[in-house]
Write a protein that holds these residues in place. Structure first.
Motif, PDB file in Angstrom:
ATOM      1  N   SER A   1       2.618   5.524   6.727  1.00  0.00           N
ATOM      2  CA  SER A   1       1.904   6.947   6.889  1.00  0.00           C
ATOM      3  C   SER A   1       3.126   8.054   7.073  1.00  0.00           C
ATOM      4  O   SER A   1       3.017   9.005   6.408  1.00  0.00           O
ATOM      5  N   GLU A   2       3.914   7.450   7.908  1.00  0.00           N
ATOM      6  CA  GLU A   2       5.037   8.525   7.991  1.00  0.00           C
ATOM      7  C   GLU A   2       5.986   8.786   6.806  1.00  0.00           C
ATOM      8  O   GLU A   2       6.404   9.772   6.759  1.00  0.00           O
ATOM      9  N   GLU A   3       6.339   7.724   6.065  1.00  0.00           N
ATOM     10  CA  GLU A   3       6.962   7.720   5.145  1.00  0.00           C
ATOM     11  C   GLU A   3       6.461   8.723   3.906  1.00  0.00           C
ATOM     12  O   GLU A   3       7.143   9.401   3.068  1.00  0.00           O
TER      13      GLU A   3
ATOM     14  N   GLY B   1       0.861  -1.177   0.076  1.00  0.00           N
ATOM     15  CA  GLY B   1      -0.071   0.002   0.012  1.00  0.00           C
ATOM     16  C   GLY B   1       0.760   1.120  -0.057  1.00  0.00           C
ATOM     17  O   GLY B   1       0.670   2.241  -0.677  1.00  0.00           O
ATOM     18  N   GLY B   2       1.856   1.138   0.909  1.00  0.00           N
ATOM     19  CA  GLY B   2       2.743   2.402   0.806  1.00  0.00           C
ATOM     20  C   GLY B   2       3.477   2.632  -0.584  1.00  0.00           C
ATOM     21  O   GLY B   2       3.391   3.830  -0.665  1.00  0.00           O
ATOM     22  N   GLN B   3       3.846   1.662  -1.094  1.00  0.00           N
ATOM     23  CA  GLN B   3       4.730   1.610  -2.428  1.00  0.00           C
ATOM     24  C   GLN B   3       3.527   2.332  -3.345  1.00  0.00           C
ATOM     25  O   GLN B   3       3.973   3.203  -4.244  1.00  0.00           O
TER      26      GLN B   3
ATOM     27  N   GLU C   1      -6.550  12.832   2.112  1.00  0.00           N
ATOM     28  CA  GLU C   1      -6.350  11.698   3.215  1.00  0.00           C
ATOM     29  C   GLU C   1      -5.366  10.609   2.677  1.00  0.00           C
ATOM     30  O   GLU C   1      -5.497   9.240   2.686  1.00  0.00           O
ATOM     31  N   PRO C   2      -4.083  10.871   2.205  1.00  0.00           N
ATOM     32  CA  PRO C   2      -3.143  10.272   1.819  1.00  0.00           C
ATOM     33  C   PRO C   2      -2.820   9.076   2.391  1.00  0.00           C
ATOM     34  O   PRO C   2      -2.367   8.045   1.978  1.00  0.00           O
ATOM     35  N   THR C   3      -2.822   9.075   3.708  1.00  0.00           N
ATOM     36  CA  THR C   3      -2.506   8.093   4.647  1.00  0.00           C
ATOM     37  C   THR C   3      -3.637   7.375   5.327  1.00  0.00           C
ATOM     38  O   THR C   3      -3.417   6.454   6.078  1.00  0.00           O
TER      39      THR C   3
END
Length: 256
Positions: A207-209, A174-176, A197-199
């Protein structure tokens, strides 16, 4: 003679003030990348009428990182869709880089949006049959615009996607996937980047990334970023926080 001296002194003092005011107004105009005037969005009629937004006005300077916060149903996502040209307001104006975007017809608005507005969604909205590189380049390809190899390599490197450039979305975390959507949003050097709401669909580490990447994009490329979030920790990373409640701005303040 004395009366003439008084008159000319008064005249030149007034002229000086007028010039200073004009100069200041021009400076603000040149600094503003986004200007919103009396923006209103209404749904329904009569007893079913709902004011999602009511006379919203504010401006954003080039290179600002702004967070828009509010409870669910406060109108913040409606505002982002209007800023991004995804929906049209009931009344009011949105200027992006001094362009009244709602003076454009639908076709020209779509072109303007593709060239000048980068949008990052909560659920990525990647094309499943396109790989990482192709998804990032999609807005440029739709516009018939060539992107230098150096620019693409830089974006892939910054987003830590170089080793994944040929992977399809279903082969990514998901993060990628969200990093790919960030790349797609910034590849064109748009006037503004809007993040909805991108995170919201990511774990705390991812989310932090994502927030770090958005902040880096803001600093490294002087990219104007407006992020919609309910997370006050994320909002604290912004230069400025606008709070919306019941379709109105109730607070607009800068972070220390």
């Amino acid at each position: 003679m004395k009366e003439y001296v008084v008159f000319f002194n008064s005249f030149f003092c007034h002229l000086k003030v007028t010039i200073e005011e004009y100069t200041e107004n021009e400076r603000k105009k040149n600094m503003e990348i986004l200007k919103v005037e009396n923006l209103t969005k209404t749904y329904g009629k009569g007893e079913t009428k709902v004011n999602a937004l009511e006379n919203i006005s504010f401006s954003v300077e080039k290179g600002e990182f702004v967070a828009i916060v509010g409870a669910s149903g406060s109108g913040k996502s409606t505002l982002l869709h209007l800023l991004g040209g995804v929906d049209r307001p009931t009344s009011g104006k949105v200027y992006i880089d001094n362009k009244d975007i709602y003076s454009l017809n639908d076709d020209n608005l779509a072109i303007f949006r593709r060239r000048q507005i980068g949008i990052i969604y909560q659920f990525y909205n990647l094309i499943p049959i396109l790989n990482v590189k192709e998804n990032i380049l999609l807005p440029c390809n739709l516009d018939g615009k060539n992107v230098s190899k150096e620019r693409l390599e830089e974006v892939l490197e910054v987003l830590n996607l170089k080793e994944r450039e040929n992977h399809l979305p279903n082969e990514l975390s998901g993060g990628q996937q969200q990093r790919v959507s960030i790349g797609r949003a910034i590849i064109n050097h748009p006037a503004i980047v809007l993040a909805d709401e991108p995170t919201g669909n990511l774990d705390s580490k991812a989310s932090e990334e994502i927030v770090t990447l958005l902040k880096m994009s803001n600093k490294k490329y002087k990219q104007t970023v407006i992020i919609i979030t309910h997370d006050l920790e994320i909002a604290s990373r912004a230069d400025r926080v606008i709070t919306i409640d019941d379709g109105k701005i109730i607070k607009d303040e800068r972070n220390e």
